[in-house]
Design an enzyme around this catalytic site. Structure first.
Site, PDB file in Angstrom:
ATOM      1  N   ASP A   1       2.646   5.512  -6.579  1.00  0.00           N
ATOM      2  CA  ASP A   1       3.382   5.706  -5.777  1.00  0.00           C
ATOM      3  C   ASP A   1       5.164   5.791  -6.744  1.00  0.00           C
ATOM      4  O   ASP A   1       6.027   6.174  -6.454  1.00  0.00           O
ATOM      5  CB  ASP A   1       3.523   4.363  -4.827  1.00  0.00           C
ATOM      6  CG  ASP A   1       2.928   4.710  -3.153  1.00  0.00           C
ATOM      7  OD1 ASP A   1       3.054   5.349  -3.205  1.00  0.00           O
ATOM      8  OD2 ASP A   1       2.552   3.279  -2.656  1.00  0.00           O
TER       9      ASP A   1
ATOM     10  N   HIS B   1      -2.222  -2.110  -9.179  1.00  0.00           N
ATOM     11  CA  HIS B   1      -3.286  -1.360  -8.502  1.00  0.00           C
ATOM     12  C   HIS B   1      -4.556  -2.213  -8.654  1.00  0.00           C
ATOM     13  O   HIS B   1      -4.895  -3.319  -9.457  1.00  0.00           O
ATOM     14  CB  HIS B   1      -3.751  -0.396  -8.870  1.00  0.00           C
ATOM     15  CG  HIS B   1      -4.279   0.638  -7.740  1.00  0.00           C
ATOM     16  ND1 HIS B   1      -5.389   0.805  -7.598  1.00  0.00           N
ATOM     17  CD2 HIS B   1      -3.785   1.180  -7.004  1.00  0.00           C
ATOM     18  CE1 HIS B   1      -6.050   1.871  -6.587  1.00  0.00           C
ATOM     19  NE2 HIS B   1      -5.626   2.030  -6.400  1.00  0.00           N
TER      20      HIS B   1
ATOM     21  N   HIS C   1       0.549  -1.341   0.133  1.00  0.00           N
ATOM     22  CA  HIS C   1      -0.239  -0.072  -0.065  1.00  0.00           C
ATOM     23  C   HIS C   1       1.515   1.409   0.323  1.00  0.00           C
ATOM     24  O   HIS C   1       1.621   1.487  -0.974  1.00  0.00           O
ATOM     25  CB  HIS C   1      -1.149   0.147   1.712  1.00  0.00           C
ATOM     26  CG  HIS C   1      -1.705   1.187   1.377  1.00  0.00           C
ATOM     27  ND1 HIS C   1      -2.333   1.955   0.722  1.00  0.00           N
ATOM     28  CD2 HIS C   1      -2.715   1.258   1.984  1.00  0.00           C
ATOM     29  CE1 HIS C   1      -3.087   2.625   0.220  1.00  0.00           C
ATOM     30  NE2 HIS C   1      -3.546   1.677   1.745  1.00  0.00           N
TER      31      HIS C   1
END
Ligand code: ACO
Length: 382
Positions: A319, A265, A226
Site C-alpha cells: 500500500d 505486514h 488492510h
C-alpha cells in the site's frame, strides 16, 4: 461411546494458523517472495497482463494465445451492467464513501443474476467473471455520478484497466497510464489468506453464494489495517507536506505508539516484493507526471522508518508505494481501495472456488473469559 474432541489451540488473530490449502499464491515472508502459481510476482508485473494473471490464478497455468483470447473475450462480453444498475448508481448519495458505494453496488449485482444461488463450479466461475467484468463500471460511474457527470458505458474492445480509466475520465488513457494501472491490478490480485479473502471464505464455507462472499470480502478490505491503508498513506503525505517535516512527523508518531500507514505486514518481515516493484514504478511515474515531491517525501519516510523500526521487520508494504503510483495516475484518493477491490476479486473468487471444491465450514472457537453459575436476578431486584 463418546467422541473426544481435540483440545483447541489459542491463536489470537489466527496469526499462526493454517486454515486450508491453496494452489494460487505462495508467500515467503522472511525472504520477501511472492509467487502466483509458482511464478515470481516481479516477472508477472513485467511481462503479464491482468487478464492473463486472472487466468493463471483460476486455471493454475499460463494460457496459450488462443485461451487468453477466448478468456479476455468472455470477460469483455460481460462488461455491460444490467440496466437497473444504472438507476441504482444514480440513486447513491453523492457524498457516500466510494467503498460503501462499491460494497452496495457489487452486492446488488446478485439481484440481476439468475445464477446467483447456483453453487456449481461452472456457474461460480461465470459469476466470478461477471463480478470481475462489471465492478469497474460500477466504480467509475459512481465517481462520475458524484461529480455530476454523465455515465460512460464500458468499451468491450478495451482491456479492463483501459476501459476503467476511459469510463472514469471520459477519454481513453495514455498507454503509460493504462499499463500502470494494469500492473497495479496484477500486483494486488491475490495474497494467500489475507483478512478479506478469509472473510469471503468464511461466507462461502456456509454454502452461501459468490456475491455474498465477495461482499463480505469488500467490507473487510475497507479497513485501514488492510486495503484502506493506501488511502491513509496519501492523507499522511498531504499532512506532512514537505520533506524537512518528515523526520519529526514520523518520530512523533512512533513515540505516541501510532501506526505509520503503509508499513508492516502480518506475513512479510522482509521487504514486501510488491512494494519493491512499485517503488521503482512510482518513481518513474512521479518523474513523468511532475509528482516528484510526493515520491521524495515517501522515500524520506521510508528512510526514517528504516532507522527506527526496520530491525523489528516493519518495512513498506504494497500500500505504501501503490498510493504514490495511483496518485500519479491521477486517481482520486478515495478510489484507491475500490480499485484494490477490482483486482482482488480475482483472488477472492479463486479462493472461493478452491473452498467449494473441498468445503468444510470455517468456524473457530473463542476462549470464554466471562463468569459461570450466575443467578438470574429478576429485573425488579437488580
Ligand atoms: N507503524 C508502527 N508500528 C507498527 C506498524 C506500523 N505500521 N506495524 C506494526 N507495528 C508495531 C506494533 O505497534 C507492534 O509493536 P509492539 O510489539 O511494540 O507492540 C509490532 O509492530 C507488531 O504489530 P502487530 O499489530 O502485532 O502486527 P500485526 O501482524 O498484527 O500487524 C498490520 C500487521 C496490521 C498490517 C500492521 O503492520 C499495521 O497496522 N500496519 C499499518 C496498516 C497497513 O499499512 N496495512 C496494510 C497492510 S498490507 C494489506 O493489507 C494490503
Amino acid at each position: 461411546m463418546t467422541t473426544v474432541a481435540p483440545k483447541p489451540v489459542f491463536d489470537k488473530g489466527l496469526a499462526n494458523t493454517i486454515a486450508s490449502e491453496s494452489a494460487m499464491s505462495w508467500i515467503d515472508g522472511q525472504a520477501g517472495v511472492l509467487e502466483y502459481v509458482g511464478i515470481d510476482i516481479d516477472s508477472l508485473a513485467r511481462n503479464s497482463t491482468f487478464e492473463e494473471t486472472v487466468f493463471l490464478l483460476w486455471r493454475g497455468k499460463l494460457p496459450t494465445a488462443t485461451e487468453l483470447d477466448a478468456f479476455t473475450t468472455t470477460i469483455q462480453g460481460q462488461y455491460e451492467l444490467p440496466e437497473p444498475m444504472w438507476d441504482l448508481i444514480g440513486s447513491i448519495p453523492v457524498d457516500a464513501g466510494p467503498m460503501h458505494a462499491t460494497r452496495t453496488l457489487v452486492s446488488a449485482l446478485a439481484l440481476h443474476d439468475p445464477e446467483a444461488d447456483d453453487p456449481s463450479p461452472e456457474a461460480s466461475e461465470r459469476k466470478g467473471i461477471r463480478l470481475l467484468a462489471r465492478t469497474p463500471a460500477l466504480i467509475a460511474n459512481f465517481d462520475r455520478h458524484r461529480n455530476g457527470r454523465e455515465f460512460v458505458k464500458p468499451d468491450p474492445s478495451q482491456n479492463m484497466a483501459t476501459s476503467f480509466l476511459t469510463m472514469l475520465n471520459g477519454k481513453p488513457p495514455t498507454d503509460t497510464m493504462a499499463r500502470a494501472l494494469d500492473v497495479c491490478l496484477i500486483l494486488h490480485a491475490d495474497h494467500g489468506f489475507n483478512a478479506s479473502t478469509f472473510a469471503g471464505l468464511v461466507t462461502i464455507s456456509t454454502l452461501s453464494d459468490m456475491y455474498s462472499a465477495v461482499t463480505s470480502a469488500i467490507g473487510t478490505l475497507k479497513g485501514p489495517l488492510h486495503g484502506g491503508a493506501n488511502e491513509a498513506v496519501i492523507h499522511m503525505l498531504d499532512k506532512i507536506g514537505a520533506i524537512d517535516k518528515v523526520e519529526k512527523y514520523i518520530r512523533d508518531k512512533l513515540d505516541r505508539k501510532e501506526r505509520v500507514m503503509g508499513f508492516g505486514h502480518r506475513v512479510y518481515k522482509a521487504y514486501d516484493p510488491r512494494a519493491t516493484y512499485l517503488k521503482t514504478f512510482a518513481k518513474q511515474l512521479a518523474d513523468d507526471t511532475g509528482n516528484q515531491q510526493l515520491y521524495e517525501i515517501s522515500n524520506r519516510i521510508e528512510q526514517v522508518m528504516h532507522e527506527a523500526v526496520a530491525a523489528k521487520g516493519i518495512l513498506p508494504n504494497v500500500d505504501f508505494y501503490s498510493a504514490t503510483t495511483y496518485y500519479s495516475i491521477g486517481l482520486a484518493t478515495d478510489l484507491f481501495t475500490p480499485i484494490f477491490v477490482m483486482s482482488r476479486i480475482a483472488g477472492w473468487v479463486g479462493h472461493c472456488q478452491e473452498q467449494l471444491a473441498d468445503n468444510k465450514l470455517i468456524r473457530p472457537r473463542c476462549e470464554y473469559v466471562g463468569p459461570h453459575e450466575m443467578p438470574y436476578v429478576p429485573i425488579g431486584e437488580r
